[in-house]
Design an enzyme around this catalytic site. Sequence first.
Site, PDB file in Angstrom:
ATOM      1  N   CYS A  14      13.131  90.704  60.772  1.00  0.00           N
ATOM      2  CA  CYS A  14      13.016  90.467  59.256  1.00  0.00           C
ATOM      3  C   CYS A  14      12.700  91.824  58.371  1.00  0.00           C
ATOM      4  CB  CYS A  14      11.677  89.769  58.948  1.00  0.00           C
ATOM      5  SG  CYS A  14      11.473  88.143  59.950  1.00  0.00           S
ATOM      6  N   GLY A  71      17.917  89.476  57.797  1.00  0.00           N
ATOM      7  CA  GLY A  71      17.389  88.243  57.770  1.00  0.00           C
ATOM      8  C   GLY A  71      18.223  87.367  56.822  1.00  0.00           C
ATOM      9  N   ASN A 130       6.895  91.819  59.461  1.00  0.00           N
ATOM     10  CA  ASN A 130       8.160  92.214  60.448  1.00  0.00           C
ATOM     11  C   ASN A 130       7.852  92.550  61.618  1.00  0.00           C
ATOM     12  OD1 ASN A 130      10.882  92.794  61.267  1.00  0.00           O
ATOM     13  ND2 ASN A 130      10.733  94.727  60.540  1.00  0.00           N
ATOM     14  N   GLY A 131       8.154  91.724  62.806  1.00  0.00           N
ATOM     15  CA  GLY A 131       7.721  92.104  64.144  1.00  0.00           C
ATOM     16  C   GLY A 131       7.434  90.921  64.780  1.00  0.00           C
ATOM     17  N   TYR A 167      22.063  99.078  66.102  1.00  0.00           N
ATOM     18  CA  TYR A 167      22.364  97.808  65.388  1.00  0.00           C
ATOM     19  C   TYR A 167      21.995  97.489  64.125  1.00  0.00           C
ATOM     20  CZ  TYR A 167      24.111  92.971  64.811  1.00  0.00           C
ATOM     21  OH  TYR A 167      24.755  91.764  64.330  1.00  0.00           O
TER      22      TYR A 167
END
Length: 534
Positions: free
Chosen positions: A94, A120, A194-195, A343
């Site tokens: 995210c 996301g 995020n995580g 990426y």
Amino acid sequence: MNSKPCSGFIGVSPGKLSQSWVNHCVCKFCVRAYACSGEHIRGGKSRKHMKVQPRINGLVMSVGSSCSGCSGFDDNDQKCDDIAGEMRDWKEECGVFGVWNTSECARLTYFGLHSLQHRGQEGAGIVVSDGSRLKELKGLGLVSEVFDDAMLEAAEGTSAIGHVRYSTAGEKNVRNVQPFTVEFRDGSLSICHNGNLTNADRLREELELRGSIFNTSSDTEVVLHLMATSVYGGSAQSGQQGIMRRAADALNRVEGAFSILIMTKETMIAVRDPRGFRPLVMGKLENGATVFASESCALDIIGAELVREVDPGEMIVLDKSGMKSLSPFPRQQRRACIFEHIYFSKPSSVVFGRSVYMSRYRFGELLAQEHPVEADFIVPVPDSGIAAALGYANYSGIAFHQGIMRSSYVGRTFIQPTQGMRDIGVKLKLAPVRALIEGKRLVVVDDSIVRGTTSRKIVKMLRDAGAAEIHLRIACPPILGSCYYGVDTPDTAQLISHRMSDDEVCNYIGADSLGFLPLTKMHEFLADESRSFC
């Protein structure tokens, strides 16, 4: 039984590790269990199971064959790909954004989230504070689909946090879209994350046994319940001090990766896990407003200056009295996620103190050193393979050409919820330039291979367009294990390099040759920082 070349697994039933072996196999291609007679057919010969020690996850490698429900290692393995996609254990990847003390907070957050859309695509949310209440805006879809000008105009305030979400398959529900907003004894609070918390399931079970009721499937809600049940806060520690201590107490109990933004009516908190798995940066606008974001590209789009990273284990608290920096967690070895540079992050971002573009460019140069080949053109797989392909072309002296064109209106196949959607996504997204590649020897450069299905379709697409030779070069080492800290990778059994050698992967995808960036070269590139990356 199918006699085509393949391998399987032999394992034990869940919960039976201390008892006798249960003979069953999992097809190498569709990852589906099937009954096993103790013999497999491979290359026309019947073989018994190998006697080997179990892995930690209870599965051990053995000689095997395809299950009767799939066609195995041939051109008709679509069914296998579909099942593997459906059985995937999806994790979240995210993006978070926050801005403190500016009247344009809602619109700035919109632009920040738009620049983080690659992190996301399922849902987006913004919560705005005007100093007296929190206003929540959220919905399913892309940022541009969820919010319109009227909504942003009506969201008056001075501070805001926002979130773009990619989620578990089957969990597409607006209730799971962050930020989450709740009421505490200390007041209203919003949080976005995020995580991935590796002990979230255990903590959720403990909390439910003590009476907590969960409304979402997100591990972020576990943090909220831990904060609510914390012994800190209350009348004696009300307001900002109470929220700050509750957050520190809750996050000291979780394990895993988190870059979190918390906002109350009068306070904003930015906090990062002690190992610094996921990125989080801080910036400044010309008017003095403070900005937080998962990547620096979100600062660039709104004209904010990058100040620094939020340090691993740091908690930054903003309120009307100013800024405080705290260190509420025990120090741990940093483990920044290298996949951000391979990426996920935008090439224009600076992540973990390094330019993402320059990292990928250097990966390409190192790849050319390790895996040279005679060819006519270097062709990137757009978009994340472009920088590495330019590096490969620069070192090799072979001409760079964009022989594959990408549609800007289709999202990444790697983070689409089902395999069927990913397959269609490849066809919609990528188109070969036949006039350029027909009859040519190509070096095709991509950032990574995960399952191998997308690479296989790209190679076939180029063959159909008339390419004489296709030499695939991958600008990262083989991916051998799953990530449990917030990167959306499949279960280990579905990673093609985990279950096949490089030669087998090359044969599966149909390339003339295949070369990965060696892990030693990546360590060489990271130099003294190599031990701080995961």
